[in-house]
Design a protein around this motif. Sequence first.
Motif, PDB file in Angstrom:
ATOM      1  N   SER A   1      64.039  39.849  35.031  1.00  0.00           N
ATOM      2  CA  SER A   1      63.791  40.285  33.656  1.00  0.00           C
ATOM      3  C   SER A   1      64.118  39.177  32.670  1.00  0.00           C
ATOM      4  O   SER A   1      63.388  38.964  31.691  1.00  0.00           O
ATOM      5  CB  SER A   1      64.621  41.535  33.348  1.00  0.00           C
ATOM      6  OG  SER A   1      64.392  41.975  32.024  1.00  0.00           O
ATOM      7  N   ALA A   2      65.212  38.449  32.922  1.00  0.00           N
ATOM      8  CA  ALA A   2      65.582  37.345  32.029  1.00  0.00           C
ATOM      9  C   ALA A   2      64.487  36.277  32.006  1.00  0.00           C
ATOM     10  O   ALA A   2      64.115  35.762  30.937  1.00  0.00           O
ATOM     11  CB  ALA A   2      66.900  36.731  32.479  1.00  0.00           C
ATOM     12  N   GLU A   3      63.954  35.961  33.172  1.00  0.00           N
ATOM     13  CA  GLU A   3      62.878  34.960  33.245  1.00  0.00           C
ATOM     14  C   GLU A   3      61.634  35.444  32.507  1.00  0.00           C
ATOM     15  O   GLU A   3      60.987  34.686  31.770  1.00  0.00           O
ATOM     16  CB  GLU A   3      62.551  34.667  34.711  1.00  0.00           C
ATOM     17  CG  GLU A   3      61.516  33.572  34.894  1.00  0.00           C
ATOM     18  CD  GLU A   3      61.303  33.213  36.350  1.00  0.00           C
ATOM     19  OE1 GLU A   3      60.591  32.228  36.611  1.00  0.00           O
ATOM     20  OE2 GLU A   3      61.833  33.929  37.242  1.00  0.00           O
ATOM     21  N   HIS A   4      61.288  36.722  32.686  1.00  0.00           N
ATOM     22  CA  HIS A   4      60.115  37.284  32.007  1.00  0.00           C
ATOM     23  C   HIS A   4      60.294  37.243  30.492  1.00  0.00           C
ATOM     24  O   HIS A   4      59.375  36.853  29.762  1.00  0.00           O
ATOM     25  CB  HIS A   4      59.895  38.721  32.476  1.00  0.00           C
ATOM     26  CG  HIS A   4      58.837  39.448  31.713  1.00  0.00           C
ATOM     27  ND1 HIS A   4      57.487  39.195  31.856  1.00  0.00           N
ATOM     28  CD2 HIS A   4      58.940  40.434  30.752  1.00  0.00           C
ATOM     29  CE1 HIS A   4      56.801  39.969  31.032  1.00  0.00           C
ATOM     30  NE2 HIS A   4      57.654  40.728  30.355  1.00  0.00           N
ATOM     31  N   GLN A   5      61.474  37.649  30.013  1.00  0.00           N
ATOM     32  CA  GLN A   5      61.713  37.669  28.564  1.00  0.00           C
ATOM     33  C   GLN A   5      61.698  36.259  27.987  1.00  0.00           C
ATOM     34  O   GLN A   5      61.173  36.040  26.887  1.00  0.00           O
ATOM     35  CB  GLN A   5      63.060  38.343  28.264  1.00  0.00           C
ATOM     36  CG  GLN A   5      63.095  39.826  28.577  1.00  0.00           C
ATOM     37  CD  GLN A   5      62.126  40.629  27.720  1.00  0.00           C
ATOM     38  OE1 GLN A   5      61.798  40.249  26.597  1.00  0.00           O
ATOM     39  NE2 GLN A   5      61.651  41.744  28.251  1.00  0.00           N
ATOM     40  N   LEU A   6      62.245  35.297  28.727  1.00  0.00           N
ATOM     41  CA  LEU A   6      62.235  33.915  28.231  1.00  0.00           C
ATOM     42  C   LEU A   6      60.802  33.389  28.145  1.00  0.00           C
ATOM     43  O   LEU A   6      60.455  32.654  27.217  1.00  0.00           O
ATOM     44  CB  LEU A   6      63.080  33.031  29.149  1.00  0.00           C
ATOM     45  CG  LEU A   6      63.388  31.625  28.626  1.00  0.00           C
ATOM     46  CD1 LEU A   6      64.136  31.679  27.298  1.00  0.00           C
ATOM     47  CD2 LEU A   6      64.196  30.830  29.651  1.00  0.00           C
ATOM     48  N   ASP A   7      59.959  33.780  29.086  1.00  0.00           N
ATOM     49  CA  ASP A   7      58.548  33.380  29.047  1.00  0.00           C
ATOM     50  C   ASP A   7      57.836  33.977  27.834  1.00  0.00           C
ATOM     51  O   ASP A   7      56.855  33.395  27.334  1.00  0.00           O
ATOM     52  CB  ASP A   7      57.834  33.840  30.325  1.00  0.00           C
ATOM     53  CG  ASP A   7      58.203  32.998  31.532  1.00  0.00           C
ATOM     54  OD1 ASP A   7      58.734  31.889  31.343  1.00  0.00           O
ATOM     55  OD2 ASP A   7      57.977  33.467  32.674  1.00  0.00           O
ATOM     56  N   GLN A   8      58.305  35.140  27.355  1.00  0.00           N
ATOM     57  CA  GLN A   8      57.679  35.800  26.210  1.00  0.00           C
ATOM     58  C   GLN A   8      58.076  35.170  24.870  1.00  0.00           C
ATOM     59  O   GLN A   8      57.416  35.382  23.859  1.00  0.00           O
ATOM     60  CB  GLN A   8      58.065  37.285  26.182  1.00  0.00           C
ATOM     61  CG  GLN A   8      57.627  38.071  27.402  1.00  0.00           C
ATOM     62  CD  GLN A   8      56.121  38.022  27.619  1.00  0.00           C
ATOM     63  OE1 GLN A   8      55.352  38.325  26.702  1.00  0.00           O
ATOM     64  NE2 GLN A   8      55.716  37.626  28.814  1.00  0.00           N
ATOM     65  N   SER A   9      59.203  34.437  24.868  1.00  0.00           N
ATOM     66  CA  SER A   9      59.675  33.853  23.604  1.00  0.00           C
ATOM     67  C   SER A   9      58.796  32.662  23.216  1.00  0.00           C
ATOM     68  O   SER A   9      58.230  31.988  24.079  1.00  0.00           O
ATOM     69  CB  SER A   9      61.131  33.408  23.728  1.00  0.00           C
ATOM     70  OG  SER A   9      61.264  32.362  24.663  1.00  0.00           O
TER      71      SER A   9
ATOM     72  N   MET B   1      68.822  28.715  24.115  1.00  0.00           N
ATOM     73  CA  MET B   1      68.469  29.337  25.389  1.00  0.00           C
ATOM     74  C   MET B   1      67.243  28.654  25.979  1.00  0.00           C
ATOM     75  O   MET B   1      66.217  28.490  25.307  1.00  0.00           O
ATOM     76  CB  MET B   1      68.199  30.819  25.153  1.00  0.00           C
ATOM     77  CG  MET B   1      67.828  31.598  26.390  1.00  0.00           C
ATOM     78  SD  MET B   1      69.214  31.791  27.499  1.00  0.00           S
ATOM     79  CE  MET B   1      68.450  32.810  28.764  1.00  0.00           C
ATOM     80  N   SER B   2      67.310  28.247  27.244  1.00  0.00           N
ATOM     81  CA  SER B   2      66.240  27.454  27.849  1.00  0.00           C
ATOM     82  C   SER B   2      66.153  27.740  29.343  1.00  0.00           C
ATOM     83  O   SER B   2      67.043  28.392  29.917  1.00  0.00           O
ATOM     84  CB  SER B   2      66.530  25.965  27.637  1.00  0.00           C
ATOM     85  OG  SER B   2      67.643  25.568  28.439  1.00  0.00           O
ATOM     86  N   PRO B   3      65.106  27.234  30.001  1.00  0.00           N
ATOM     87  CA  PRO B   3      65.032  27.383  31.463  1.00  0.00           C
ATOM     88  C   PRO B   3      66.234  26.774  32.180  1.00  0.00           C
ATOM     89  O   PRO B   3      66.598  27.228  33.268  1.00  0.00           O
ATOM     90  CB  PRO B   3      63.741  26.633  31.816  1.00  0.00           C
ATOM     91  CG  PRO B   3      62.888  26.763  30.599  1.00  0.00           C
ATOM     92  CD  PRO B   3      63.854  26.669  29.449  1.00  0.00           C
ATOM     93  N   ALA B   4      66.877  25.765  31.564  1.00  0.00           N
ATOM     94  CA  ALA B   4      68.075  25.183  32.173  1.00  0.00           C
ATOM     95  C   ALA B   4      69.180  26.225  32.286  1.00  0.00           C
ATOM     96  O   ALA B   4      69.859  26.325  33.323  1.00  0.00           O
ATOM     97  CB  ALA B   4      68.559  23.992  31.345  1.00  0.00           C
ATOM     98  N   ASP B   5      69.366  27.019  31.242  1.00  0.00           N
ATOM     99  CA  ASP B   5      70.400  28.050  31.261  1.00  0.00           C
ATOM    100  C   ASP B   5      70.084  29.121  32.303  1.00  0.00           C
ATOM    101  O   ASP B   5      70.985  29.633  32.976  1.00  0.00           O
ATOM    102  CB  ASP B   5      70.533  28.679  29.875  1.00  0.00           C
ATOM    103  CG  ASP B   5      70.940  27.657  28.835  1.00  0.00           C
ATOM    104  OD1 ASP B   5      72.128  27.294  28.799  1.00  0.00           O
ATOM    105  OD2 ASP B   5      70.066  27.213  28.077  1.00  0.00           O
TER     106      ASP B   5
END
Length: 440
Positions: free
Chosen positions: A311-319, A331-335
């Motif tokens: 879910s975290a990955e999906h939400q980050l992709d939506q930002s 907040m980034s893919p590194a985190d």
Amino acid sequence: MGGDGPQRHPLTYVRRQRGWSMEDLARLLALAARRRGMLMHPGRDRIYKWEHRLATPGGDYQMLLADVLNVSQADVVRLGWPWWLPAYDAPRPFTTGGTHAALTEVLVALDDPDRRGFLALTTGALASLASDWATIEPERLTGALAGRRVDATLLAWLETRTTELRALTNTNAPECTTLIHALLKTSIQLIRTGAYDEPTGRRLLRVTASAAQCAGWLHFDQGEHGACQRHWRSALHAAHTASDRDLGAGVLSDLAYAATWLNHPAAAVEILEHARSRTHSPAARALLDLRRARALAVLGDHPATTRALGSAEHQLDQSRPGTSPAWVSWMSPADLAVDAGRCWLDLNRPKRADSALAQGLILLDPARERTRSVVLAYRAEAALARHDLTAAAADTREALDTAHATQAARCIGLVNATLDKLAPHRSHPAVAGLFTRAGR
């Protein structure tokens, strides 16, 4: 949820608040035992072990402590150790008055930091605070206070400086502490004594919430958990009164992160569930999901951790760039990779952890040295779990140098804990060299 300093304990706070030495408390316990007809003669060493978490007082000793501290035996049984000790604070209501009280508390502590060095909420009170935040709607600000009108130019300057200082704390945290405290003090004084309309009041509250959130992290990195929690609670109240639900959720996620760090993952999960219910920004939801994954991994819940990471990955992709709130703009893919690595470590998947942590190091902004030291310590732990002592020693050495460069007690403490795990392997040449370098 812990106190200030690596050895601070609620019993230490209670004892010092009353002006007692360990010897004084031992004498009072012996007197309490005599009154009950018990032959017990506790010494300073026993109290030292309690306060340094080397031992937990047994039922008889807790009964005597309760006698000395005038706490009912019913509370001792109901709350358990150490939560029954009179060292914990009470949450403020989510009202305009409650917000002013929380901000005044921070203002007093900025002038006298030792006055309330320990006081914090219990984990149960934290969860209740999060529940209230999720269900209580903000009051309408009641208009201008008596005083000089808040200057629009000054307010804009405070907003800009807060954003700049938030970014600077990633690389110059010790130097920024005085600056962020001064800004926080100014914004709280304007709220308390200035004259402003409702939109201006909400802007002032958002500035204050952001500055207090930032200050909380500075205290957290130094292991000052009482001060850290006090700043984050005031930030939560300010954000709530300003009707900024995303910012409030971010502050709750910080409180949850600290709970997990201090080994209260169940409380962290509960806090994050309340926080997630009122967020709007995809980046904010990504952070909440990621921190929930961290807590679930500590609890050993593999399926729920996997779902939360997904879910975290999906939400980050939506930002989308430029649309995230300032407090979560880092907040980034590194985190995502770094925290996933920590999750796999906690779930005893060291190879998967190492892969994620390696990716995180590649993606991580070089300026984020504190995070880098933490990642290296995690990777050393993963290498140790794989029995690769050479890699574990190399990562620990780099983590040690990086942590000391940041001057962050939290990072230094984490690396020292990694050194402790390597201690049984000191006969290995790489580990022996590491301990020589560390001066241990």
